[in-house]
Design a protein around this motif. Structure first.
Motif, PDB file in Angstrom:
ATOM      1  N   PHE A  54      18.647   0.107  -2.580  1.00 15.30           N
ATOM      2  CA  PHE A  54      17.794  -0.798  -3.347  1.00 15.30           C
ATOM      3  C   PHE A  54      16.594  -0.010  -3.896  1.00 15.30           C
ATOM      4  N   ASP A  55      16.424  -0.033  -5.207  1.00 12.44           N
ATOM      5  CA  ASP A  55      15.378   0.782  -5.830  1.00 12.44           C
ATOM      6  C   ASP A  55      14.057   0.016  -5.895  1.00 12.44           C
ATOM      7  N   ALA A  56      13.358  -0.046  -4.749  1.00 18.13           N
ATOM      8  CA  ALA A  56      12.112  -0.831  -4.670  1.00 18.13           C
ATOM      9  C   ALA A  56      11.026  -0.242  -5.568  1.00 18.13           C
ATOM     10  N   LYS A  57      11.041   1.073  -5.747  1.00 18.24           N
ATOM     11  CA  LYS A  57      10.018   1.690  -6.599  1.00 18.24           C
ATOM     12  C   LYS A  57      10.161   1.210  -8.047  1.00 18.24           C
ATOM     13  N   HIS A  58      11.423   1.075  -8.479  1.00 14.85           N
ATOM     14  CA  HIS A  58      11.658   0.559  -9.840  1.00 14.85           C
ATOM     15  C   HIS A  58      11.180  -0.891  -9.933  1.00 14.85           C
ATOM     16  N   ILE A  59      11.398  -1.637  -8.866  1.00 13.80           N
ATOM     17  CA  ILE A  59      10.928  -3.039  -8.832  1.00 13.80           C
ATOM     18  C   ILE A  59       9.409  -3.076  -8.867  1.00 13.80           C
ATOM     19  N   ALA A  60       8.781  -2.281  -8.015  1.00 11.91           N
ATOM     20  CA  ALA A  60       7.310  -2.292  -7.903  1.00 11.91           C
ATOM     21  C   ALA A  60       6.650  -1.988  -9.251  1.00 11.91           C
ATOM     22  N   ALA A  61       7.297  -1.151 -10.045  1.00  7.05           N
ATOM     23  CA  ALA A  61       6.719  -0.772 -11.343  1.00  7.05           C
ATOM     24  C   ALA A  61       6.626  -1.965 -12.296  1.00  7.05           C
ATOM     25  N   GLN A  62       7.348  -3.056 -11.992  1.00  9.57           N
ATOM     26  CA  GLN A  62       7.319  -4.258 -12.841  1.00  9.57           C
ATOM     27  C   GLN A  62       6.163  -5.187 -12.486  1.00  9.57           C
ATOM     28  N   PHE A  63       5.395  -4.801 -11.456  1.00 11.88           N
ATOM     29  CA  PHE A  63       4.343  -5.686 -10.941  1.00 11.88           C
ATOM     30  C   PHE A  63       2.962  -5.097 -11.249  1.00 11.88           C
ATOM     31  N   PRO A  64       2.282  -5.608 -12.276  1.00 11.34           N
ATOM     32  CA  PRO A  64       0.970  -5.037 -12.656  1.00 11.34           C
ATOM     33  C   PRO A  64      -0.019  -4.991 -11.486  1.00 11.34           C
ATOM     34  N   ALA A  65      -0.013  -6.033 -10.654  1.00 12.16           N
ATOM     35  CA  ALA A  65      -1.015  -6.112  -9.567  1.00 12.16           C
ATOM     36  C   ALA A  65      -0.848  -4.963  -8.577  1.00 12.16           C
ATOM     37  N   LEU A  66       0.349  -4.411  -8.510  1.00 13.78           N
ATOM     38  CA  LEU A  66       0.602  -3.354  -7.517  1.00 13.78           C
ATOM     39  C   LEU A  66       0.197  -1.981  -8.019  1.00 13.78           C
ATOM     40  N   GLN A  67      -0.236  -1.902  -9.274  1.00 13.74           N
ATOM     41  CA  GLN A  67      -0.579  -0.579  -9.838  1.00 13.74           C
ATOM     42  C   GLN A  67      -2.050  -0.236  -9.605  1.00 13.74           C
ATOM     43  N   GLN A  68      -2.759  -1.139  -8.906  1.00 10.60           N
ATOM     44  CA  GLN A  68      -4.214  -0.923  -8.762  1.00 10.60           C
ATOM     45  C   GLN A  68      -4.554  -0.218  -7.457  1.00 10.60           C
ATOM     46  N   GLN A  69      -5.791   0.242  -7.384  1.00  9.20           N
ATOM     47  CA  GLN A  69      -6.312   0.786  -6.133  1.00  9.20           C
ATOM     48  C   GLN A  69      -7.220  -0.271  -5.509  1.00  9.20           C
ATOM     49  N   VAL A  70      -7.297  -0.266  -4.212  1.00 10.06           N
ATOM     50  CA  VAL A  70      -8.197  -1.165  -3.472  1.00 10.06           C
ATOM     51  C   VAL A  70      -9.001  -0.292  -2.508  1.00 10.06           C
ATOM     52  N   ASN A  71     -10.322  -0.396  -2.617  1.00  6.31           N
ATOM     53  CA  ASN A  71     -11.190   0.457  -1.779  1.00  6.31           C
ATOM     54  C   ASN A  71     -10.852   1.935  -1.945  1.00  6.31           C
ATOM     55  N   GLY A  72     -10.508   2.278  -3.191  1.00  6.94           N
ATOM     56  CA  GLY A  72     -10.275   3.690  -3.512  1.00  6.94           C
ATOM     57  C   GLY A  72      -8.931   4.220  -3.028  1.00  6.94           C
ATOM     58  N   GLN A  73      -8.100   3.283  -2.558  1.00  3.95           N
ATOM     59  CA  GLN A  73      -6.783   3.709  -2.054  1.00  3.95           C
ATOM     60  C   GLN A  73      -5.675   2.965  -2.823  1.00  3.95           C
ATOM     61  N   ARG A  74      -4.464   3.507  -2.829  1.00  2.00           N
ATOM     62  CA  ARG A  74      -3.320   2.815  -3.421  1.00  2.00           C
ATOM     63  C   ARG A  74      -3.152   1.483  -2.699  1.00  2.00           C
ATOM     64  N   LEU A  75      -3.000   0.390  -3.454  1.00  2.00           N
ATOM     65  CA  LEU A  75      -2.753  -0.909  -2.814  1.00  2.00           C
ATOM     66  C   LEU A  75      -1.377  -0.904  -2.150  1.00  2.00           C
ATOM     67  N   VAL A  76      -1.397  -1.232  -0.880  1.00  2.00           N
ATOM     68  CA  VAL A  76      -0.137  -1.433  -0.143  1.00  2.00           C
ATOM     69  C   VAL A  76      -0.101  -2.910   0.212  1.00  2.00           C
ATOM     70  N   TYR A  77       0.653  -3.686  -0.555  1.00  2.00           N
ATOM     71  CA  TYR A  77       0.615  -5.147  -0.417  1.00  2.00           C
ATOM     72  C   TYR A  77       1.683  -5.603   0.569  1.00  2.00           C
ATOM     73  N   LEU A  78       1.237  -6.023   1.734  1.00  2.00           N
ATOM     74  CA  LEU A  78       2.148  -6.466   2.799  1.00  2.00           C
ATOM     75  C   LEU A  78       1.789  -7.879   3.242  1.00  2.00           C
ATOM     76  N   ASP A  79       1.540  -8.769   2.239  1.00  2.00           N
ATOM     77  CA  ASP A  79       1.183 -10.146   2.560  1.00  2.00           C
ATOM     78  C   ASP A  79       1.990 -11.127   1.714  1.00  2.00           C
ATOM     79  N   SER A  80       3.261 -10.786   1.449  1.00  2.00           N
ATOM     80  CA  SER A  80       4.084 -11.622   0.565  1.00  2.00           C
ATOM     81  C   SER A  80       4.478 -12.950   1.192  1.00  2.00           C
TER      82      SER A  80
END
Ligand SMILES: Cc1ncc(COP(=O)(O)O)c(CN[C@@H](CS)C(=O)O)c1O
Length: 403
Positions: A2-28
């Protein structure tokens, strides 16, 4: 694979940084992020299609109405309902559960009747039943969970008597991801003439749902957990049950004729859809379902289960980390760090760009049963990757060392 990276690229909100770090969104499990195509469907609606539906006599309203009803047909097919009349738009699972409680249940229940409710349920599937029990003299009876955070089917069958009129349980629970035995519960409840309300808020996004095959009397879910916007959800009910229920809210569209001598009510589904609905939300939910159906569901489920399994294996190696109610093939994992408040852990993770949920997850009874005031919950979706797991584990390890 399963190509999750290809999926993640479709999600604008996931392309941001939070507190200067890559957002790792684990609250779905709280809410999913939205793919660009769903965001585009929303903006396209307001740029080109916006009109009120089922009212008015111009081209825009006719087109908006047909798209709105096409969305209903899409949901009908997605969950295997017999008719689009069985699909009622709500704001979400919570409103759908309250609608059932305040119409079906309030109209049916008499003093001494019982509503059986699972111990691991979300408050949205506990409190509406407590309210209507108070209103009618009925009684809410808890169906205990097992030590392994499973639905206790033996206890359920012991508690199930002819006093029981309604059983309410989640398809999949939100803290431990327990897949509850809805099929067995429905079969047993129906033998005694009780109806079963299935809370699909988590289930709808983690396994195929066929309400006809399941023979559920009611099935509810929220769009925002299915990659769609917040504010739109679905109540499925068997047509015969919905037809017999009194209306929920009064207003436009739900009536046939209004007079001060008395009012007659409209047909399904409009009877339960008073006022201007969330047209854009429904159309965006249609797009989200179409996007979601384009994914390889088996590969997706395998991918998510592997991520959770890898998280469990890694967290177990850390001192003082205790995993609670782990379920094989779940999409969430809940844990505590002994001696550290769950909110402090979540704050530390957030400082590292990692978004998890901490607290009681609207499941106080489950927290009481687990003997904790709250947990840290990581929940996974189609866009999560093994790198997300590695970031989470490294951050938890840092938290263990720091706190
Ligand atoms: C099993 C279950 N049942 C009902 C609800 C309510 O969904 P609404 O869209 O808020 O109406 C939820 C929402 N659970 C989120 C927010 S509390 C969570 O973080 O777990 C749920 O998980």
């Amino acid at each position: 694979m399963f190509d999750a990276k290809h999926i993640a690229a479709q999600f604008p909100a996931l392309q941001q940084q939070v507190n200067g770090q890559r957002l790792v969104y684990l609250d779905s499990a709280a809410t999913t992020q939205k793919p660009q195509c769903v965001i585009d469907a929303l903006s396209h609606y307001y740029q080109q299609q916006n009109a009120n539906v089922h009212r008015g006599s111009h081209s825009l309203t006719a087109h908006a109405t047909s798209e709105f009803e096409r969305a209903r047909e899409t949901v009908t097919e997605f969950i295997g309902a017999q008719s689009s009349k069985e699909i009622i738009w709500t704001r979400g699972a919570t409103e759908a559960l309250n609608l059932i409680a305040q119409t079906y249940a309030r109209n049916l229940l008499r003093p001494g009747d019982e509503i059986l409710v699972g111990e691991m349920e979300h408050h949205a599937n506990v409190v509406p039943w407590q309210i209507v029990a108070e209103q009618t003299g009925a009684k809410v009876v808890k169906i205990p969970m097992t030590q392994e955070c499973q639905f206790d089917l033996a206890s359920f069958n012991r508690l199930l008597t002819d006093k029981c009129k309604i059983v309410a349980l989640a398809h999949i629970t939100n803290v431990t991801g327990t897949r509850q035995p809805v099929e067995e519960v429905i079969a047993s409840a129906h033998k005694l003439g009780a109806v079963v309300v299935v809370d699909g808020a988590q289930g709808i996004v983690h396994e195929p749902v066929d309400v006809t095959q399941l023979n559920a009397d009611f099935y509810v879910f929220s769009g925002h957990k299915l990659y769609a916007p917040a504010g739109v959800g679905v109540l499925y009910g068997k047509q015969a049950l919905l037809e017999a229920m009194p209306p929920w809210h009064g207003g436009g569209k739900m009536v046939e004729k209004v007079s001060f001598a008395g009012t007659t009510f409209g047909e399904l589904p409009g009877k339960f859809e008073a006022g201007t609905p969330n047209v854009a939300g429904a159309i965006a939910l249609m797009k989200a379902i179409q996007w979601y159906q384009g994914l390889d569901q088996h590969a997706l489920a395998t991918h998510i289960h592997q991520l959770v399994e890898k998280t469990k294996t890694a967290l177990e190696q850390l001192d003082d980390v205790r995993i609670l109610g782990y379920q094989p093939n779940a999409s969430v994992i809940s844990f505590v760090i002994d001696g550290v408040h769950h909110q402090d852990v979540a704050t530390l993770l957030d400082q590292q760009g990692i978004a998890v949920r901490a607290g009681n997850h609207c499941a106080h009874p489950l927290m009481d049963a687990l003997g904790v005031t709250g947990t840290i919950r990581a929940s996974f979706a189609a866009y999560n990757t093994i790198e997300d797991v590695e970031s989470l584990v490294a951050a938890v390890e840092k938290a263990v060392d720091m706190l």
